[in-house]
Design a protein around this motif. Structure first.
Motif, PDB file in Angstrom:
ATOM      1  N   TYR A 149       0.823  -1.219   0.000  1.00  0.00           N
ATOM      2  CA  TYR A 149       0.000   0.000   0.000  1.00  0.00           C
ATOM      3  C   TYR A 149       0.859   1.272   0.000  1.00  0.00           C
ATOM      4  O   TYR A 149       0.567   2.247   0.699  1.00  0.00           O
ATOM      5  N   SER A 150       1.909   1.251  -0.808  1.00  0.00           N
ATOM      6  CA  SER A 150       2.895   2.342  -0.818  1.00  0.00           C
ATOM      7  C   SER A 150       2.348   3.611  -1.477  1.00  0.00           C
ATOM      8  O   SER A 150       1.963   3.599  -2.650  1.00  0.00           O
ATOM      9  N   ASN A 182      -8.728  -7.849  -2.365  1.00  0.00           N
ATOM     10  CA  ASN A 182      -9.089  -7.663  -0.953  1.00  0.00           C
ATOM     11  C   ASN A 182     -10.229  -6.671  -0.730  1.00  0.00           C
ATOM     12  O   ASN A 182     -10.766  -6.578   0.372  1.00  0.00           O
ATOM     13  N   GLY A 183     -10.573  -5.900  -1.776  1.00  0.00           N
ATOM     14  CA  GLY A 183     -11.697  -4.963  -1.653  1.00  0.00           C
ATOM     15  C   GLY A 183     -11.334  -3.589  -1.124  1.00  0.00           C
ATOM     16  O   GLY A 183     -12.210  -2.834  -0.701  1.00  0.00           O
ATOM     17  N   ASP A 184     -10.061  -3.219  -1.156  1.00  0.00           N
ATOM     18  CA  ASP A 184      -9.653  -1.903  -0.638  1.00  0.00           C
ATOM     19  C   ASP A 184     -10.096  -0.765  -1.550  1.00  0.00           C
ATOM     20  O   ASP A 184      -9.798  -0.760  -2.750  1.00  0.00           O
ATOM     21  N   ASN A 185     -10.797   0.217  -0.974  1.00  0.00           N
ATOM     22  CA  ASN A 185     -11.205   1.467  -1.650  1.00  0.00           C
ATOM     23  C   ASN A 185     -12.118   1.248  -2.861  1.00  0.00           C
ATOM     24  O   ASN A 185     -12.173   2.088  -3.753  1.00  0.00           O
ATOM     25  N   ILE A 186     -12.815   0.122  -2.872  1.00  0.00           N
ATOM     26  CA  ILE A 186     -13.740  -0.119  -3.983  1.00  0.00           C
ATOM     27  C   ILE A 186     -15.165   0.223  -3.557  1.00  0.00           C
ATOM     28  O   ILE A 186     -15.776   1.141  -4.101  1.00  0.00           O
ATOM     29  N   SER A 190     -10.407   1.967   2.772  1.00  0.00           N
ATOM     30  CA  SER A 190      -9.437   1.051   3.368  1.00  0.00           C
ATOM     31  C   SER A 190      -8.598   1.763   4.427  1.00  0.00           C
ATOM     32  O   SER A 190      -8.106   2.881   4.203  1.00  0.00           O
ATOM     33  N   GLU A 191      -8.434   1.109   5.570  1.00  0.00           N
ATOM     34  CA  GLU A 191      -7.578   1.660   6.623  1.00  0.00           C
ATOM     35  C   GLU A 191      -6.103   1.559   6.241  1.00  0.00           C
ATOM     36  O   GLU A 191      -5.252   2.253   6.805  1.00  0.00           O
ATOM     37  N   GLN A 197      -6.962  10.459   0.612  1.00  0.00           N
ATOM     38  CA  GLN A 197      -8.082  11.240   1.135  1.00  0.00           C
ATOM     39  C   GLN A 197      -9.311  11.247   0.215  1.00  0.00           C
ATOM     40  O   GLN A 197     -10.323  11.850   0.541  1.00  0.00           O
ATOM     41  N   GLY A 198      -9.225  10.603  -0.953  1.00  0.00           N
ATOM     42  CA  GLY A 198     -10.333  10.647  -1.919  1.00  0.00           C
ATOM     43  C   GLY A 198     -11.455   9.686  -1.575  1.00  0.00           C
ATOM     44  O   GLY A 198     -11.436   8.994  -0.545  1.00  0.00           O
TER      45      GLY A 198
END
Length: 413
Positions: A149-150, A182-186, A190-191, A197-198
């Motif tokens: 997550y860089s 994994n479903g991040d930001n979809i 995601s933490e 910030q979007g």
């Protein structure tokens, strides 16, 4: 609710099918029996025990190879909007599939593998988006979980793509760090990307503006069917059925029937079996006119002061879709919505390199997947707008006279 049509594009294994599966899964648009079948067929399982890619990869060969071959369409809805998604293949030899899927889309989601960055296929799909005048571009930088997550890698890829967008004059480009697996930001934030910030991707898709001001659009209505019941109770009824392609039509409007170029007025408008005062973009309607005029399937009813072009010679960009080669002098049918005419290829001016957008001279016949600029001549006048002015009335297809196969996707210049 309005409908957003969008297409996903990217290289092989960038996660397009998984992204669509994730949108369907996390927005609760999968039925229980679909979920059970999914769990049985899944090989590449995520933390939920399912392989989301096979929701869209319907062909057996696609599932066996783990690739997308044909454009797959999926439908889902949220309380805010309905969606039609086209999942386009990533392979170079399926470029034609991507063009046909994108031609009817209002937005393109270009996936980039966070480990790879911007590659040749990213540029190719961006060039096609530019060629098709896509007004909204989403760049989804996927597989962020594989680069820890860089933020630095995300910003580096964003900077790479900004150079591509600037060169191609792509506007309204938005960037999202995601992990489809994994479903991040979809669907939910995601933490793991607390530096981002979007909004989430789904939140953006629900709220992006797609309908331009209908009052400003040039009104276009093409007749699909002439309704003439000839019964005792409807003895004098004559209505012209079709869909409002763009703009607004009101009772009493002065209109011109094209290509005949005859003026008349709208006397009555019906939709859904009821008489109304006006109709607007994408509404089916039956329009009645004051005068007895010979109006047929394929004719246009347009506002008298906002007319399209009416010509039998036109310039166009053609994406060639057939294994048979394209040559000057070839004859085809050209289908422009509900109007079909005979056409001949008068001249092939140049080939467009889909990797650079450069114009290259013609040295041989045009082959499958190649994009060319041509001059066409039709047997009788065609009513059209340029593709840049209106996608709806600026596109057409070429049909082989003997096989009836669609052989070319046409963008009229």
């Amino acid at each position: 609710m309005d409908i957003l049509r969008f297409i996903t594009a990217g290289s092989v294994d960038d996660g397009k099918s998984t992204l669509i599966g994730r949108l369907l899964y996390d927005s609760k648009n999968i039925l229980i029996d679909q979920l059970e079948a999914l769990e049985k067929q899944s090989k590449n399982k995520n933390e939920n025990g399912v392989d989301l890619a096979i929701l869209t990869d319907g062909l057996r060969a696609e599932r066996e190879q783990g690739i997308t071959i044909d454009v797959a369409y999926r439908y889902f809805s949220t309380p805010k909007r309905k969606f039609i998604i086209a999942d386009a293949p990533g392979h170079i030899q399926y470029t034609r599939n991507m063009i046909t899927g994108a031609s009817n889309s209002q937005l393109i989601v270009i996936l980039i593998d966070a480990r790879q960055g911007v590659i040749e296929q990213t540029r190719r799909h961006s060039i096609i988006a530019s060629l098709l005048k896509m007004k909204n571009v989403v760049v989804a930088i996927n597989k962020m979980d594989l680069v820890d997550y860089s933020e630095e890698i995300f910003n580096d890829i964003k900077a790479q793509y900004e150079l591509v967008a600037k060169k191609l004059k792509l506007e309204n480009v938005n960037y999202f760090p995601i992990s489809a697996f994994n479903g991040d930001n979809i669907v939910s934030k995601s933490e793991k990307t607390d530096w981002y910030q979007g909004s989430t991707l789904l939140d953006f898709l629900e709220n992006v503006e797609i309908n331009e001001n209908q009052e400003k659009e040039n009104p276009r209505f093409q007749v699909q069917y002439v309704i003439r019941p000839q019964t005792d109770e409807l003895h004098d009824y004559r209505g012209y059925a079709g869909e409002v392609i763009s703009g607004i039509y009101r009772k009493g409007d002065e209109i011109t029937v094209l290509p005949q170029n005859i003026q008349t007025k709208i006397s009555k408008i019906e939709t859904g079996g009821h008489e109304v005062d006006f109709v607007f973009t994408n509404q089916p309607a039956v329009i009645h006119v004051e005068d007895d005029i010979d109006i047929s399937r394929g004719d246009f009813l347009v506002k008298t002061n906002q007319q399209p072009k009416v010509e039998n010679e036109l310039e166009a960009v053609v994406c060639w879709l057939d294994k048979k080669e394209l040559n000057e002098g070839n004859k085809y049918f050209i289908q422009h919505k509900s109007k079909t005419l005979k056409a001949i290829i008068k001249e092939i001016e140049y080939k467009i390199d889909v990797n650079t957008l450069e114009q290259t001279p013609i040295t041989e016949s045009i082959k499958l997947n190649e994009v060319v600029k041509v001059r066409l001549k039709t047997a009788s006048p065609l009513v059209f707008d340029s593709f840049e002015e209106s996608k709806s009335t600026g596109n057409a297809i070429l049909i082989d006279e003997t096989s009836n196969s669609t052989v070319g996707a046409v963008m009229i210049l």
